[in-house]
Enzyme design. Structure first.
Site, PDB file in Angstrom:
ATOM      1  N   GLU A   1       0.787  -1.229   0.000  1.00  0.00           N
ATOM      2  CA  GLU A   1       0.000   0.000   0.000  1.00  0.00           C
ATOM      3  C   GLU A   1       0.821   1.282   0.000  1.00  0.00           C
ATOM      4  OE1 GLU A   1      -0.405  -2.535   2.207  1.00  0.00           O
ATOM      5  OE2 GLU A   1      -1.135  -1.790   4.132  1.00  0.00           O
ATOM      6  N   ASN A   2       2.120   1.169   0.296  1.00  0.00           N
ATOM      7  CA  ASN A   2       2.946   2.370   0.189  1.00  0.00           C
ATOM      8  C   ASN A   2       3.328   2.695  -1.257  1.00  0.00           C
ATOM      9  OD1 ASN A   2       4.442  -0.060   0.599  1.00  0.00           O
ATOM     10  ND2 ASN A   2       6.308   1.145   0.809  1.00  0.00           N
TER      11      ASN A   2
END
Lengths: 217, 231, 231, 217
Positions: free
Chosen positions: A47-48
């Site tokens: 998700e980064n």
């Protein structure tokens, strides 16, 4: 909890994956899964801002600007792509991630999950948990059957704060696999030498036996 | 280069009470030099919008130690013991926002959008008091745009106009934060000539960037370290 | 390559009554081959979401001639006389959306956002009937997300996984449309090996793309032309 | 309307630009402006996804995938960037464009503009007009003082549909320059040999003379 049991859970969840799926793995047990995805073309989403996350690099290739959502150094697979946080969560919330594997504190018998906060304790982190719960196409919970002190995690009703109204699709513990259908919970596999009676005792949630396909592994 | 700013002049651009958008995911893609300047500036009552508050004593964690902060808005502070302590003692306000909502709210701040409806957090404590609306496929809550007075971002390279590219997942929140503050300051490893970054590869066009500062850190073994002082 | 689709099989993926998101700005960055297939497919009652309807007899303009369309949603149709005529005769519904609202509504469709508040069009005919809300700096109207059944987009190159990059301003609406439909089909000039496009330069990651079709057009003098038939 | 008059308007508007400004030029007279921006470092923004738009290229460099918002082939300046339509309008709506120069059908004496639709005619195009009106930091209207048949364009009240509640900052016609301040209209320059009485006759909008700086060019 033994590492062997954690690996058993990771291994079993990896079996659920299908070729070409986009998979997001949460912290804890889910981080063990990459070692057990064999022969399947799946793509790990972090998700980064990374699709196509590869394994931990050799020390000489470590770059703190190439990390997982757990903030550990990673590598990129061939065909990987990089994007910013808003685009990453566009993917998650928009239903473009096929499977999210999440740890949990509690799940209730409808499939509602509590995986971010414990009442009475400091609630200072939510991360991407609620976005994944709201947006992933399929949610698999990877968890030990009970907490360390034996407190049940699979409950009739959540006592910890909910992570969202969206229900999960599957739970895999060291003892069993449960599926949810129309907010009902079904036992579909037993993964240890536990008896059905013993399982019932440590599982306050009501579930039915899926007679068609209950497997003892 | 018109936008070039010396690191030692940077903290003059910050005022007590400012709301700062600070890029980074943990210590990755974080403007470490700019943060160091704030830590020694004596600025007070700052609000920081960032996914985390760095780590204990590192990155944004330094601002907890040096007492610059009034409030933190972000998604995950649990792993920084100083943040937990400061909050417990009532010395730090914390506003917890789901990570995707945080990224999108900042993008809205930059995009002239007042707010957006998301399914994230519907039915949870984090939805309390928020406006709810039903769309075709269920219930959504309204999340309002987040804007800052100043954005501090970290890029890999700037060109002489201020166009930016990022290093791998060091990109994270930086491009959206670059759009959403009145003043945007980019810390970079390197400045190259305009034209060296191809038009299709620029991630943050220069119109978003007010100043560029060259980092004082050097990357060794894949990690930013403070260089040995040369005096 | 798993996602490769032959042009002649493409129209089987479209159903009567489908809502299509079609990339392009005029004829730039437009999936001309896919449009040609629809024009000869006999499909009926399609709704097209696109900034324009191409030009008279060209690009999406062909679908007006061949009678595939029920409705067009976009920002500017005035320059296509066929669109104006069809609308005047009641043969074509038109929903006019400001260009920025169109782009953002499609992005929301792809991002799991139900709707967003914008100042664009407040106080105009295009705001009639829309929910209005006051934020700190004035009045905003609610615009709802736009999603499609199928997105037809045009890219310069795909790699073998389906990652895409675009040619200059041919990018336009294509990347957002790639996010916002159940089925996404990309027409490209060229397919390269996975890994040839650097991770930081990929504009549309492969998770958005279901099929890739190689264009039948060739670029000559900067314009796409139909190749001379080789039989 | 003579090309000379249009050029006069373009030239006068170019004088307003300052170094480092981001400028978006609409269709019509605004497209003439690039030829008259001399010695100023400004950057042209095109809403189809380009910052740093350059002049029309030689025929051999024409690429229909490198065009302006008017769909004409353009080139890119050094340091130009390309982005998608949603990011382009993020810039416009988010206040990142310093000056938008727009054509118009009507402007009223408060600075409200009508530049997209004529009542009774087919209303089939709005393009980016409303986004620019809502979002640009400064809006300059480039227009002939009246329409071709002599109908006034600068009115007490709009009779055509409004483009938004946001008021414009300046109007430049072949005869005059008007500024708006707090929704009031001020004549600040006369650009032709028209008398103030003649100007009043073709300008139904009420305006004051900005005595401090009224210039006759």
């Amino acid at each position: 909890m033994s590492q062997q049991q954690r690996i058993k859970i990771a291994r079993r969840i990896a079996e659920e994956f299908e070729d070409n799926q986009i998979i997001n793995l949460g912290v804890g047990i889910p981080t063990l899964i990459p070692d057990y995805i064999e022969g399947k073309d799946v793509y790990l989403h972090s998700e980064n801002g990374l699709l196509g996350m590869g394994p931990t690099p050799e020390e000489e290739f470590v770059n703190m600007d190439l990390i997982s959502a757990s903030k550990k150094p990673v590598s990129v697979e061939t065909g990987a792509s990089i994007f910013d946080s808003s685009d990453s969560f566009l993917m998650i919330r928009g239903g473009h991630v096929d499977v999210a594997v999440l740890g949990t504190l509690q799940v209730d018998e409808t499939g509602e999950v509590a995986n971010w906060a414990v009442p009475g304790q400091n609630i200072l982190g939510v991360g991407g948990a609620m976005d994944l719960v709201a947006g992933a196409k399929k949610i698999i919970i990877a968890t030990m059957h009970t907490s360390k002190d034996g407190t049940p995690k699979l409950l009739k009703k959540l006592t910890f704060p909910s992570s969202g109204v969206r229900k999960v699709d599957m739970i895999v513990t060291e003892h069993a696999v449960f599926e949810f259908k129309d907010e009902k919970m079904f036992l579909i596999e037993v993964l240890s030498d536990i008896t059905l009676e013993e399982l019932k005792e440590i599982t306050p949630a009501s579930y039915e036996l899926s007679t068609k396909k209950l497997i003892r592994v | 280069m018109k936008k070039l700013l010396k690191l030692e002049h940077f903290s003059e651009l910050i005022k007590d009470g400012d709301k700062l958008l600070v890029g980074g995911f943990g210590l990755s893609g974080t403007p470490l030099s700019l943060i160091d300047e704030i830590a020694t500036s004596g600025k007070k009552n700052l609000t920081v919008v960032s996914n985390n508050l760095g780590e204990k004593g590192k990155g944004l964690g330094k601002l907890l130690v040096s007492g610059n902060l009034k409030k933190a808005i972000g998604s995950y502070f649990t792993t920084n013991g100083d943040a937990v302590n400061a909050w417990s003692k009532g010395e730090l306000e914390i506003e917890l926002v789901p990570q995707g909502t945080l990224a999108e709210a900042i993008r809205c701040g930059g995009a002239g959008i007042g707010g957006f409806y998301t399914k994230t957090a519907v039915g949870t404590k984090l939805a309390e008091g928020k406006h709810q609306m039903t769309f075709d496929d269920g219930d959504y809550i309204l999340e309002k745009a987040i804007k800052g007075d100043v954005a501090l971002i970290k890029a890999l390279k700037a060109d002489t106009l201020g166009n930016l590219i990022y290093d791998q997942t060091g990109r994270n929140f930086n491009p959206v934060m670059a759009t959403a503050a009145k003043l945007v300051i980019a810390e970079v490893d390197e400045i190259v000539e305009a034209g060296e970054i191809k038009p299709e590869e620029i991630v943050t066009p220069h119109l978003f960037v007010d100043y560029v500062v060259v980092t004082k850190y050097v990357k060794e073994g894949g990690r930013y370290v403070e260089p040995a002082t040369t005096n």
